[in-house]
Structures are given as C-alpha cells and as structure tokens.
Design a protein around this motif. Structure first.
Motif, PDB file in Angstrom:
ATOM      1  N   TYR A  20       0.841  -1.192   0.000  1.00 52.75           N
ATOM      2  CA  TYR A  20       0.000   0.000   0.000  1.00 52.75           C
ATOM      3  C   TYR A  20       0.879   1.246   0.000  1.00 52.75           C
ATOM      4  O   TYR A  20       1.982   1.242   0.571  1.00 52.75           O
ATOM      5  N   PRO A  60      -6.134   8.047   2.844  1.00 55.64           N
ATOM      6  CA  PRO A  60      -6.138   6.627   3.202  1.00 55.64           C
ATOM      7  C   PRO A  60      -5.106   5.876   2.375  1.00 55.64           C
ATOM      8  O   PRO A  60      -4.653   6.372   1.327  1.00 55.64           O
ATOM      9  N   LEU A  83      -4.130   0.595  -2.378  1.00 54.78           N
ATOM     10  CA  LEU A  83      -3.568  -0.696  -2.747  1.00 54.78           C
ATOM     11  C   LEU A  83      -2.802  -0.568  -4.059  1.00 54.78           C
ATOM     12  O   LEU A  83      -3.365  -0.169  -5.075  1.00 54.78           O
ATOM     13  N   GLN A  87       1.452  -5.873   3.760  1.00 50.28           N
ATOM     14  CA  GLN A  87       0.399  -6.500   4.558  1.00 50.28           C
ATOM     15  C   GLN A  87       0.227  -7.941   4.124  1.00 50.28           C
ATOM     16  O   GLN A  87       0.199  -8.230   2.923  1.00 50.28           O
ATOM     17  N   TYR A 115      -2.235 -11.233   3.985  1.00 48.63           N
ATOM     18  CA  TYR A 115      -3.622 -11.659   4.115  1.00 48.63           C
ATOM     19  C   TYR A 115      -3.730 -13.170   4.003  1.00 48.63           C
ATOM     20  O   TYR A 115      -4.751 -13.717   3.580  1.00 48.63           O
ATOM     21  N   PHE A 163       0.114  -5.729   9.210  1.00 47.90           N
ATOM     22  CA  PHE A 163       0.855  -4.803   8.370  1.00 47.90           C
ATOM     23  C   PHE A 163       2.287  -4.647   8.880  1.00 47.90           C
ATOM     24  O   PHE A 163       2.559  -4.795  10.086  1.00 47.90           O
ATOM     25  N   ILE A 194     -10.217  -0.905  10.019  1.00 46.34           N
ATOM     26  CA  ILE A 194      -8.776  -0.808  10.228  1.00 46.34           C
ATOM     27  C   ILE A 194      -8.527   0.525  10.915  1.00 46.34           C
ATOM     28  O   ILE A 194      -9.201   1.507  10.619  1.00 46.34           O
ATOM     29  N   GLN A 198      -5.503   3.444  12.639  1.00 45.26           N
ATOM     30  CA  GLN A 198      -4.129   3.923  12.588  1.00 45.26           C
ATOM     31  C   GLN A 198      -3.933   4.953  13.686  1.00 45.26           C
ATOM     32  O   GLN A 198      -4.358   6.114  13.553  1.00 45.26           O
ATOM     33  N   LEU A 257      -0.701   0.695  10.579  1.00 50.15           N
ATOM     34  CA  LEU A 257      -2.080   0.256  10.398  1.00 50.15           C
ATOM     35  C   LEU A 257      -2.363  -1.018  11.196  1.00 50.15           C
ATOM     36  O   LEU A 257      -1.515  -1.913  11.277  1.00 50.15           O
ATOM     37  N   TRP A 295      -5.421  -3.944  11.675  1.00 49.15           N
ATOM     38  CA  TRP A 295      -6.705  -4.519  11.288  1.00 49.15           C
ATOM     39  C   TRP A 295      -7.502  -4.852  12.530  1.00 49.15           C
ATOM     40  O   TRP A 295      -6.993  -5.481  13.456  1.00 49.15           O
ATOM     41  N   TYR A 349     -13.375  -8.030  10.336  1.00 46.24           N
ATOM     42  CA  TYR A 349     -14.246  -7.893   9.171  1.00 46.24           C
ATOM     43  C   TYR A 349     -15.590  -8.555   9.419  1.00 46.24           C
ATOM     44  O   TYR A 349     -15.748  -9.397  10.308  1.00 46.24           O
ATOM     45  N   TYR A 408     -10.597   3.538   9.675  1.00 44.16           N
ATOM     46  CA  TYR A 408     -10.959   3.382   8.271  1.00 44.16           C
ATOM     47  C   TYR A 408     -11.873   2.181   8.100  1.00 44.16           C
ATOM     48  O   TYR A 408     -11.699   1.148   8.766  1.00 44.16           O
ATOM     49  N   VAL A 440     -10.527  -8.218   0.609  1.00 44.30           N
ATOM     50  CA  VAL A 440      -9.223  -8.643   1.137  1.00 44.30           C
ATOM     51  C   VAL A 440      -8.385  -9.115  -0.047  1.00 44.30           C
ATOM     52  O   VAL A 440      -8.816 -10.049  -0.751  1.00 44.30           O
ATOM     53  N   PRO A 441      -7.184  -8.503  -0.322  1.00 50.67           N
ATOM     54  CA  PRO A 441      -6.677  -7.341   0.418  1.00 50.67           C
ATOM     55  C   PRO A 441      -7.603  -6.145   0.252  1.00 50.67           C
ATOM     56  O   PRO A 441      -8.605  -6.232  -0.438  1.00 50.67           O
ATOM     57  N   PHE A 442      -7.245  -5.050   0.853  1.00 53.25           N
ATOM     58  CA  PHE A 442      -8.149  -3.919   0.998  1.00 53.25           C
ATOM     59  C   PHE A 442      -8.109  -3.019  -0.231  1.00 53.25           C
ATOM     60  O   PHE A 442      -7.315  -2.092  -0.320  1.00 53.25           O
ATOM     61  N   HIS A 443      -8.999  -3.326  -1.166  1.00 52.53           N
ATOM     62  CA  HIS A 443      -8.987  -2.637  -2.458  1.00 52.53           C
ATOM     63  C   HIS A 443      -9.463  -1.202  -2.378  1.00 52.53           C
ATOM     64  O   HIS A 443      -9.005  -0.351  -3.137  1.00 52.53           O
ATOM     65  N   TRP A 458     -10.849   2.049   0.337  1.00 50.90           N
ATOM     66  CA  TRP A 458     -10.885   2.557   1.698  1.00 50.90           C
ATOM     67  C   TRP A 458     -11.769   3.795   1.780  1.00 50.90           C
ATOM     68  O   TRP A 458     -11.870   4.566   0.822  1.00 50.90           O
ATOM     69  N   GLY A 459     -12.369   4.006   2.946  1.00 46.81           N
ATOM     70  CA  GLY A 459     -12.965   5.291   3.211  1.00 46.81           C
ATOM     71  C   GLY A 459     -11.879   6.316   3.497  1.00 46.81           C
ATOM     72  O   GLY A 459     -10.692   5.968   3.573  1.00 46.81           O
ATOM     73  N   GLN A 460     -12.273   7.563   3.642  1.00 47.35           N
ATOM     74  CA  GLN A 460     -11.304   8.626   3.895  1.00 47.35           C
ATOM     75  C   GLN A 460     -10.749   8.584   5.309  1.00 47.35           C
ATOM     76  O   GLN A 460      -9.707   9.172   5.593  1.00 47.35           O
TER      77      GLN A 460
END
Lengths: 113, 114
Positions: free
Chosen positions: A42, A49, A52, A95, A97, A104, B37, B39, B45, B47, B50, B94, B99-102, B104-106
């Motif tokens: 990332y 944010p 990816l 990260q 998975y 991470f 997630i 921070q 970061l 997790w 989910y 966030y 998965v993986p995290f394609h 994200w929110g702001q």
C-alpha cells in the motif's frame, strides 16, 4: 500472529533513481495449493487513506504506474520503484492476508533527496 | 465505482463505547468482506476485523472481547462498536472493502478523552 517487518524505516532517494523497500514475514505467506503469496503493498500519502498498489506479491492494481513492481515469495518481499517521481513521496506498507489477524508492516517513509 | 464513508462521533470518553458506521455507495454491500482498520497517530495500520456480507465475522484476538462488527444490507452499511475505550484507542478509523483492501474510506479521527 504473523509479524511483518519492513526495512528500512525511512528512505531518501533522488528523483529518477530506484527505490527499494523490503518486507519480511515471520512465517511463510505462500499457499502451496495455488503457489500464491498472500502479500499486498500500500501507498499512503499524508492525510489520505492507504491505496492498494500490489496484491499477490507482484500483481499491480489497475491504474498503478508500471514503475512500481513487487517481487518475492514465501517470507521475503520487495517493492521497487524503478524511477522515483515527486508524487511517489509517501509511506509504503506491506500486509499479509494469508491468515487472520491480517497484519501490516510498520511502514517505510520515502522522501526525495 | 464503490465509495465508502465513515461516520460517527469524533470524541469518546474513556470507558465508553466507540460507535462508527461505514456507508457504501455506488455498489451493493451484498458481496465481499468489509473491514475496519485503524491507525493511531504517527503509527502503523492495525486490522480490527471484518464482517462478511452473510454476517459472519472475524476479529483481531487482541480486541475480540471489546469489538462487534455488524452489517445492515438494507441500508448498505456496516458498523463498528468498540467498548471500554481508553486513550490507546485514539486513532483514525478506516473502513475498507475486500481482502486485500482494495478500497478505503477517507477515515475518521476518534479521540478518547474526558
């Protein structure tokens, strides 16, 4: 838990030069049945944010410039930026998975010299 | 293009419950994994867990006793509840898809303070 360790913590590279970031997992994230490493990279710019860049250790996401590449398998991985651009200044994180809890790396801060 | 947006209080008192909602727009929540997630300021970061669209969940064991993630498919939303918060729970939170995290929110900053 799988511990992800990145090196270096910070990196200063000249424009146009190569940047290399390493990531090591405490156990293999390679799934033998499909020969895929469950490793993502990332990019996170200040106030944004994470984005990816790469999944499956080496598959670039759509729209990611081809100067970004990922390599490695099992426990050792590398993110390479072949020719650093000003817009690449960011924190880069790996990260895994492969198994929960997903974990991470601590992040590598990339700056311009 | 699916978009995610976190919402909820930015300040929570110690020992109280942190509650956040992620609203998914531009697509259906009726597929994929939906994660939270966080921070902490200046840190990496983490997790949290989910929820699958079916409602099944998976949490980080270190938070499992305090976390609940739920999904409301009728509203295209999923939510996070974290109980008994302390200053250590101060972070940008966030929500993310897949998965993986394609995507994200702001992110939303939640501060735990009296």
């Amino acid at each position: 838990d799988i511990v992800m360790t990145q090196s270096p913590d910070s990196l200063v590279v000249s424009l146009g030069e190569r940047a290399t970031i390493n990531c090591k997992s405490s156990q293999s994230v390679l799934y033998s049945s499909n020969s895929k490493s469950y490793l993502a990279w990332y990019q996170q710019k200040p106030g944004q944010p994470p984005k990816l860049l790469i999944s499956w250790a080496s598959t670039r996401e759509s729209g990611v410039p081809d100067r970004f590449s990922g390599s490695g398998s099992g426990t050792d991985f590398t993110l390479t930026i072949s020719s650093l651009q000003a817009e690449d200044v960011a924190v880069y994180s790996c990260q895994q998975y492969f198994s929960t809890p997903y974990t991470f790396g601590q992040g590598t801060k990339l700056e311009i010299k | 293009q699916v978009q995610l947006q976190e919402s909820g209080p930015g300040l929570v008192k110690p020992s109280e419950t942190l509650s956040l909602t992620c609203t998914v727009s531009g697509g259906s929540i009726n597929s994929n994994y939906w994660s939270w997630i966080r921070q902490p300021p200046g840190k990496g970061l983490e997790w949290i867990g989910y929820v699958y669209y079916s409602g099944s969940t998976n949490y980080d064991p270190s938070l499992k006793s305090r976390v609940t993630i739920s999904i409301d498919t009728s509203k295209n939303q999923f939510s996070l509840k974290l109980t008994s918060v302390t200053a250590a729970d101060t972070a940008v939170y966030y929500c993310a898809r897949d998965v993986p995290f394609h995507q994200w929110g702001q992110g939303t900053l939640v501060t735990v303070s009296s």
